[in-house]
Design a protein around this motif. Sequence first.
Motif, mmCIF file in Angstrom:
data_model
loop_
_atom_site.group_PDB
_atom_site.id
_atom_site.type_symbol
_atom_site.label_atom_id
_atom_site.label_comp_id
_atom_site.label_asym_id
_atom_site.label_seq_id
_atom_site.Cartn_x
_atom_site.Cartn_y
_atom_site.Cartn_z
ATOM 1 N N ASP A 145 1.226 -0.930 -0.075
ATOM 2 C CA ASP A 145 0.147 -0.078 0.226
ATOM 3 C C ASP A 145 0.980 1.098 -0.076
ATOM 4 N N PHE A 146 1.878 1.160 0.376
ATOM 5 C CA PHE A 146 2.854 2.267 0.563
ATOM 6 C C PHE A 146 3.812 2.598 -0.759
ATOM 7 N N TYR A 147 4.007 1.394 -1.476
ATOM 8 C CA TYR A 147 4.416 1.765 -2.868
ATOM 9 C C TYR A 147 3.762 2.227 -3.462
ATOM 10 N N ARG A 148 2.006 1.837 -3.937
ATOM 11 C CA ARG A 148 1.105 1.872 -4.399
ATOM 12 C C ARG A 148 0.878 3.406 -4.268
ATOM 13 N N LEU A 149 0.747 4.155 -2.847
ATOM 14 C CA LEU A 149 0.665 5.835 -2.838
ATOM 15 C C LEU A 149 1.809 6.116 -3.197
ATOM 16 N N GLY A 152 1.701 5.192 -7.562
ATOM 17 C CA GLY A 152 0.391 5.643 -8.088
ATOM 18 C C GLY A 152 0.315 4.778 -8.415
ATOM 19 N N PRO A 153 -0.784 4.544 -9.641
ATOM 20 C CA PRO A 153 -1.577 3.687 -10.322
ATOM 21 C C PRO A 153 -0.871 3.270 -11.170
ATOM 22 N N ALA A 154 0.740 3.345 -11.712
ATOM 23 C CA ALA A 154 1.093 2.477 -12.005
ATOM 24 C C ALA A 154 2.757 1.386 -11.586
ATOM 25 N N LEU A 155 2.423 1.910 -10.335
ATOM 26 C CA LEU A 155 3.036 0.417 -9.454
ATOM 27 C C LEU A 155 4.167 0.175 -9.998
ATOM 28 N N THR A 156 5.233 1.414 -10.683
ATOM 29 C CA THR A 156 6.267 0.815 -11.528
ATOM 30 C C THR A 156 7.678 1.987 -10.648
ATOM 31 N N ALA A 360 1.151 12.989 0.408
ATOM 32 C CA ALA A 360 -0.048 11.689 1.048
ATOM 33 C C ALA A 360 0.955 11.491 3.174
ATOM 34 N N ARG A 361 1.384 12.804 3.141
ATOM 35 C CA ARG A 361 2.258 11.933 4.646
ATOM 36 C C ARG A 361 1.476 11.303 5.490
ATOM 37 N N ASP A 362 0.253 12.220 5.775
ATOM 38 C CA ASP A 362 -0.089 11.270 7.160
ATOM 39 C C ASP A 362 -0.124 9.633 6.499
ATOM 40 N N GLU A 363 -1.193 9.497 5.209
ATOM 41 C CA GLU A 363 -1.254 8.113 5.266
ATOM 42 C C GLU A 363 0.095 7.126 5.433
ATOM 43 N N ALA A 364 1.444 8.008 4.643
ATOM 44 C CA ALA A 364 2.490 7.065 4.773
ATOM 45 C C ALA A 364 3.032 7.067 5.972
ATOM 46 N N VAL A 365 3.153 7.896 6.684
ATOM 47 C CA VAL A 365 3.109 7.532 8.166
ATOM 48 C C VAL A 365 2.974 6.493 9.035
ATOM 49 N N ARG A 366 1.160 6.438 8.714
ATOM 50 C CA ARG A 366 0.990 5.436 9.317
ATOM 51 C C ARG A 366 0.917 4.090 8.738
ATOM 52 N N LEU A 367 1.353 4.192 7.198
ATOM 53 C CA LEU A 367 1.623 2.737 6.713
ATOM 54 C C LEU A 367 3.582 1.982 7.351
ATOM 55 N N VAL A 368 3.950 3.303 7.557
ATOM 56 C CA VAL A 368 5.111 2.590 7.585
ATOM 57 C C VAL A 368 5.968 3.859 8.881
#
Length: 419
Positions: A145-149, A152-156, A360-368
């Motif tokens: 989920d962090f990598y997708r954030l 982006g959608p390409a997940l590359t 998406a700092r807050d979501e990133a911190v929540r994830l990792v």
Amino acid sequence: MRASTALRPLFRRLAGEDIPVRIEFWDGSHLGPAGAGATIRVRSPRALQRLLTAPGELGLGRAYVAGDLDIEGDLDAVLDIGVRRPDLRLGPGGVLAAVAGLARARALRPRRLTPPPEEARLRGPLHSRSRDAAAIAHHYDVSNDFYRLVLGPALTYSCAYFSSPEATLEEAQADKNELICRKLALRPGDRLLDVGCGWGTLAIHAATRFEAQVVGVTISRRQAELAAKRVSEAGVADRVQIRLQDERDVDDEPFDAISSVGMFEHVGRERLEEYFTHLHQLLRPRGRLLNHGIAKPPEPGRRRRSTFVNRYVFPDGELHEVGTVIGLMQQVSFEVRDVESMREHYALTLRRWVANLEAARDEAVRLVGEGRYRVWRLYMAASARMFEAGRLQVHQVLAVRPAAGESAFPLRRGDLVLP
């Protein structure tokens, strides 16, 4: 004595005589211009203690990841100090200046600080299978989920290919995958081996757009799980096989083409000849290899040393000068046919990733967690500046396993990627 007065000689040694950013210390004192675009907040003497134990970018990176040091405002203004001073090291005189400054500021503490938990500590022989698996897990098995954030959608997770600076990241990543498949001259039914397949995006593109039969290998368990799920969702499970497998263990040749995109940096200098020899064996005659990897300009006399990226981002990662790569490929009987530098494209790619992360700092911190968020923000922003300044490079090297007879390559380079 105020920290700013005691530590002025140290920071002039690090940032130059005219300190270009504002530096604020734990006791309220400061250095540098009041109207600077960026502020470095040294929140605790621990930041300087970390610098003493690792005098250079590693110590500063540890202080930032641990929260002992913060950067506010224009991050590039701070990173430009490192661009101007590529070998950011204190040296013996700087260490003594740091000790004296901390003593004068009454902030010298004898206790050695433990590095932040985000720092990798690997065991075993360098580039053994077990150690490589641990290095990959440190970086990639964090959170899909962090990598997708971030990606982006390409997940590359490799350099995109922009038609213009205004193109979206998703468009540019699709264009990169298209470019690779065309350089490899994929045709329906061709067998493609994608070494370090990530989350399967290139494999899916090759199967859907070119009707290739793809084997994608990765040693990241989380990547393999999500890649297989994405392959199924894309409706190409009959044409794409995702394996949790080390490249060294692939033995079901022949393949018509091999792609290695963003994986090469993990191979290691002492394994390069073995790596290219194995890929050569896996290819059929006239089969093509596309090796896409980050490189560094030659740095004569520079010794390998611990860096922030090596400890926190890509443990055991190594960057190779492109001439060395080409020489080794030809040494094991590949014929190199095309080399394309994509340096500006990687700078654009990294800028998009940093923007995604910060938005998406807050979501990133929540994830990792806060520490890993700081690792990624610093490493990606610094890498963007390094690519922009020419201190990092990235190349696609296209090679063929030669065979008697015609080359099957077009006469003109411009026709290389045409349908």
